[in-house]
Design a protein around this motif. Structure first.
Motif, PDB file in Angstrom:
ATOM      1  N   UNK A   1     -42.602 -78.363  72.068  1.00  0.00           N
ATOM      2  CA  UNK A   1     -43.335 -79.536  72.568  1.00  0.00           C
ATOM      3  C   UNK A   1     -44.668 -79.127  73.191  1.00  0.00           C
ATOM      4  N   UNK A   2     -44.635 -78.086  74.033  1.00  0.00           N
ATOM      5  CA  UNK A   2     -45.880 -77.715  74.725  1.00  0.00           C
ATOM      6  C   UNK A   2     -46.922 -77.192  73.746  1.00  0.00           C
ATOM      7  N   UNK A   3     -46.464 -76.476  72.724  1.00  0.00           N
ATOM      8  CA  UNK A   3     -47.400 -75.993  71.702  1.00  0.00           C
ATOM      9  C   UNK A   3     -48.060 -77.175  70.995  1.00  0.00           C
ATOM     10  N   UNK A   4     -47.261 -78.188  70.665  1.00  0.00           N
ATOM     11  CA  UNK A   4     -47.810 -79.364  69.970  1.00  0.00           C
ATOM     12  C   UNK A   4     -48.765 -80.132  70.873  1.00  0.00           C
ATOM     13  N   UNK A   5     -48.415 -80.226  72.159  1.00  0.00           N
ATOM     14  CA  UNK A   5     -49.297 -80.903  73.120  1.00  0.00           C
ATOM     15  C   UNK A   5     -50.635 -80.180  73.174  1.00  0.00           C
ATOM     16  N   UNK A   6     -50.574 -78.851  73.217  1.00  0.00           N
ATOM     17  CA  UNK A   6     -51.817 -78.058  73.278  1.00  0.00           C
ATOM     18  C   UNK A   6     -52.651 -78.238  72.009  1.00  0.00           C
ATOM     19  N   UNK A   7     -51.997 -78.522  70.881  1.00  0.00           N
ATOM     20  CA  UNK A   7     -52.721 -78.738  69.618  1.00  0.00           C
ATOM     21  C   UNK A   7     -53.304 -80.145  69.527  1.00  0.00           C
TER      22      UNK A   7
ATOM     23  N   UNK B   1     -55.787 -93.699  51.756  1.00  0.00           N
ATOM     24  CA  UNK B   1     -54.923 -94.710  51.133  1.00  0.00           C
ATOM     25  C   UNK B   1     -54.496 -95.796  52.121  1.00  0.00           C
ATOM     26  N   UNK B   2     -54.685 -95.559  53.408  1.00  0.00           N
ATOM     27  CA  UNK B   2     -54.417 -96.626  54.372  1.00  0.00           C
ATOM     28  C   UNK B   2     -53.301 -96.374  55.371  1.00  0.00           C
ATOM     29  N   UNK B   3     -52.695 -95.184  55.369  1.00  0.00           N
ATOM     30  CA  UNK B   3     -51.678 -94.951  56.402  1.00  0.00           C
ATOM     31  C   UNK B   3     -52.385 -94.657  57.727  1.00  0.00           C
ATOM     32  N   UNK B   4     -51.753 -95.040  58.834  1.00  0.00           N
ATOM     33  CA  UNK B   4     -52.424 -94.914  60.135  1.00  0.00           C
ATOM     34  C   UNK B   4     -51.727 -93.932  61.075  1.00  0.00           C
ATOM     35  N   UNK B   5     -50.569 -93.429  60.657  1.00  0.00           N
ATOM     36  CA  UNK B   5     -49.876 -92.389  61.417  1.00  0.00           C
ATOM     37  C   UNK B   5     -49.332 -91.347  60.442  1.00  0.00           C
ATOM     38  N   UNK B   6     -49.138 -90.153  60.954  1.00  0.00           N
ATOM     39  CA  UNK B   6     -48.436 -89.104  60.206  1.00  0.00           C
ATOM     40  C   UNK B   6     -47.307 -88.593  61.062  1.00  0.00           C
ATOM     41  N   UNK B   7     -46.286 -88.060  60.391  1.00  0.00           N
ATOM     42  CA  UNK B   7     -45.202 -87.421  61.115  1.00  0.00           C
ATOM     43  C   UNK B   7     -45.026 -86.005  60.590  1.00  0.00           C
ATOM     44  N   UNK B   8     -45.184 -85.047  61.507  1.00  0.00           N
ATOM     45  CA  UNK B   8     -44.919 -83.658  61.149  1.00  0.00           C
ATOM     46  C   UNK B   8     -43.434 -83.395  61.320  1.00  0.00           C
ATOM     47  N   UNK B   9     -42.944 -82.381  60.586  1.00  0.00           N
ATOM     48  CA  UNK B   9     -41.492 -82.199  60.564  1.00  0.00           C
ATOM     49  C   UNK B   9     -41.065 -80.794  60.974  1.00  0.00           C
ATOM     50  N   UNK B  10     -39.798 -80.556  60.889  1.00  0.00           N
ATOM     51  CA  UNK B  10     -39.097 -79.452  61.559  1.00  0.00           C
ATOM     52  C   UNK B  10     -39.531 -78.031  61.208  1.00  0.00           C
ATOM     53  N   UNK B  11     -40.135 -77.812  60.012  1.00  0.00           N
ATOM     54  CA  UNK B  11     -40.465 -76.438  59.616  1.00  0.00           C
ATOM     55  C   UNK B  11     -41.969 -76.165  59.622  1.00  0.00           C
ATOM     56  N   UNK B  12     -42.756 -77.089  60.109  1.00  0.00           N
ATOM     57  CA  UNK B  12     -44.223 -76.918  60.047  1.00  0.00           C
ATOM     58  C   UNK B  12     -44.654 -75.761  60.953  1.00  0.00           C
ATOM     59  N   UNK B  13     -45.738 -75.084  60.564  1.00  0.00           N
ATOM     60  CA  UNK B  13     -46.267 -74.000  61.395  1.00  0.00           C
ATOM     61  C   UNK B  13     -47.297 -74.564  62.371  1.00  0.00           C
TER      62      UNK B  13
ATOM     63  N   UNK C   1     -41.307 -84.836  64.572  1.00  0.00           N
ATOM     64  CA  UNK C   1     -39.941 -84.407  64.861  1.00  0.00           C
ATOM     65  C   UNK C   1     -40.001 -82.889  64.741  1.00  0.00           C
ATOM     66  N   UNK C   2     -40.073 -82.221  65.874  1.00  0.00           N
ATOM     67  CA  UNK C   2     -40.343 -80.787  65.880  1.00  0.00           C
ATOM     68  C   UNK C   2     -39.078 -79.948  65.860  1.00  0.00           C
TER      69      UNK C   2
END
Ligand code: ZN
Length: 469
Positions: free
Chosen positions: A231-237, A192-204, A225-226
């Motif tokens: 943070x390190x887990x997200x960086x590794x992903x 649809x044309x979005x160029x960024x996503x934001x994951x939020x506080x309860x995501x696995x 917004x984790x």
């Protein structure tokens, strides 16, 4: 060059004449544009160019069409014949602000499609990334009319709807049911044309990893917004950026369980945290090594320490009457608030941001204009004061709010600095924010793509609207 734009059956000519003639403007822009000559010279200006280097006095900036043609001292940059000349003695020019966490909603996630575009622009914000949208179609449509010069507002980088975990109650966010669902959602909105996503506080971790992988396959990026993920887990992903900084990282907390957002107080989480400890430094190092950018949103986290939030009459004027009353009460309660734990954590989050930059991290800024006194544009200006309080020089603070944001978005070849060839997105400020950070609020004219908008007129036009529409 002349091109035709058709809109609602009306055609208008958008002309780029050779000399300083006025350009034809769409009706929505006319009330606010006070500088529309195609050749403009700003003289005697103090320039903070966005690169972090010291401000320069006595500068001339020449704007031609949508771009900056020249910038330098009066002795080396001459004013072209026929240019409209504007004397900026006593004034400061910075690049247009790039708000990286600048939602299009406020108060209960209501879409602010009428007030926010004008309010952002009035405050000097010429580019926003919406960083979590409630109605991505409204944002995409708004972006389209602004890009076509048919509506007033900043350039918009539209973010998809929040990528949130399951188990959340009613509201605007879709609860992901697993990695396949995360991929499906990313695919759909990327198309649809979005160029960024934001994951939020309860995501696995599994859903986040799938979303990042799918986003990268489609050439788009993910920030977050984790809380449930560290943070390190997200960086590794493989995440591209992280929002908010220290106060949303849970991985240093001893009670943290995998994929769960800890229910702990600010004091429990950060009271004894030491920014120089190996654990915190490791997080910073891993972010820097993987080039994961961070967005500072100090103004919205300051709301957690009401005793230090300054009263801003402009905020009260912008809000609709009932909301204005609520915020006035919030200011009032701040006078007696017992928030020393939050204040200490807030100071520590400033320290974390300085340490991140010192280690080579790319820090941008955004206002998160979601609630209370954090509203579009004014929140971004408050960030400038808070970044200088955090210990950045005013020039570094401007850099964080402009060229660093451009780098994070991949726009640094066109916006974020004041240099020949760059898009003419400029903020003219009365006074000297180097000596007095609060002068950042004294915006007089905002240039976006070479058109000069009158900040006061924009501000006047949204009075009483914020919170409603
Ligand atoms: Zn936010």
């Amino acid at each position: 060059m002349v091109r035709m734009i058709r809109f609602l059956g009306v055609s208008l000519l958008v002309a780029t004449p050779l000399f300083a003639q006025a350009r034809e403007l769409a009706p929505a822009l006319k009330p606010y544009v006070t500088v529309n000559e195609s050749v403009v010279a700003l003289t005697n200006a103090r320039v903070i160019d966005g690169t972090g280097t010291p401000a320069k006095e006595g500068q001339t900036i020449v704007i031609r069409g949508e771009k900056i043609a020249a910038v330098g001292p009066a002795s080396s940059v001459s004013v072209p014949a026929g240019a409209r000349t504007i004397d900026l003695a006593g004034k400061t020019v910075i690049p247009g602000i790039i708000g990286l966490h600048d939602h299009m909603y406020y108060g209960g996630m209501r879409f602010m499609g009428v007030s926010y575009p004008r309010l952002f622009l009035s405050a000097g914000v010429t580019t926003i990334r919406t960083t979590g949208s409630v109605d991505a179609y409204q944002e995409l449509n708004l972006k389209r009319v602004i890009d076509s010069s048919l509506a007033v507002g900043p350039s918009i980088v539209v973010t998809g709807p929040y990528l949130q975990g399951s188990g959340v109650g009613p509201g605007a966010m879709h609860p992901l049911s697993g990695p396949d669902d995360a991929r499906r959602m990313v695919r759909y909105w990327a198309d649809e044309g979005v160029t960024w996503f934001k994951a939020y506080t309860q995501i696995s971790r599994a859903d986040l990893g799938a979303a990042i992988d799918e986003a990268h396959k489609h050439g788009v990026k993910v920030t977050a917004h984790l809380c449930s993920v560290g943070f390190r887990e997200a960086v590794a992903l493989g995440i591209d950026a992280l929002e908010h900084g220290m106060l949303t990282n849970t991985e240093w907390y001893s009670g943290k369980k995998p994929d769960q957002c800890p229910q702990a107080s600010t004091g429990d989480m950060y009271g004894t945290l030491d920014i120089n400890s190996p654990d915190v430094q490791r997080t910073i190092q891993e972010m820097v090594k993987k080039k994961v950018a961070m967005t500072s949103t100090l103004d919205v986290f300051e709301l957690g320490s009401p005793s230090r939030v300054p009263v801003d009459q402009r905020v009260l004027d912008a809000l609709y009457p009932d909301m204005s009353k609520s915020v006035a009460q919030y200011y009032e309660r701040g006078k007696t608030a017992n928030d020393s734990v939050e204040r200490a954590a807030f100071k520590k989050s400033m320290e974390f941001e300085r340490a991140f930059v010192k280690a080579g991290g790319l820090l941008g800024a955004g206002s998160d204009p979601c609630c209370l006194s954090s509203i579009a544009g004014y929140g971004d200006q408050r960030n400038f004061e808070l970044l200088t309080e955090a210990g950045f020089t005013p020039e570094q603070a401007v850099q964080i709010m402009t060229s660093n944001g451009a780098k994070i978005l991949g726009f640094d070849k066109t916006v974020g600095t004041i240099a020949p060839g760059m898009q003419a997105d400029l903020v003219v400020i009365a006074g000297n924010p180097i000596q007095t950070p609060g002068d950042i609020k004294n915006v007089e004219t905002v240039f976006r793509r070479g058109l000069g908008y009158d900040s006061a007129k924009l501000r006047e036009s949204i009075k009483g609207l914020v919170g409603l529409r």
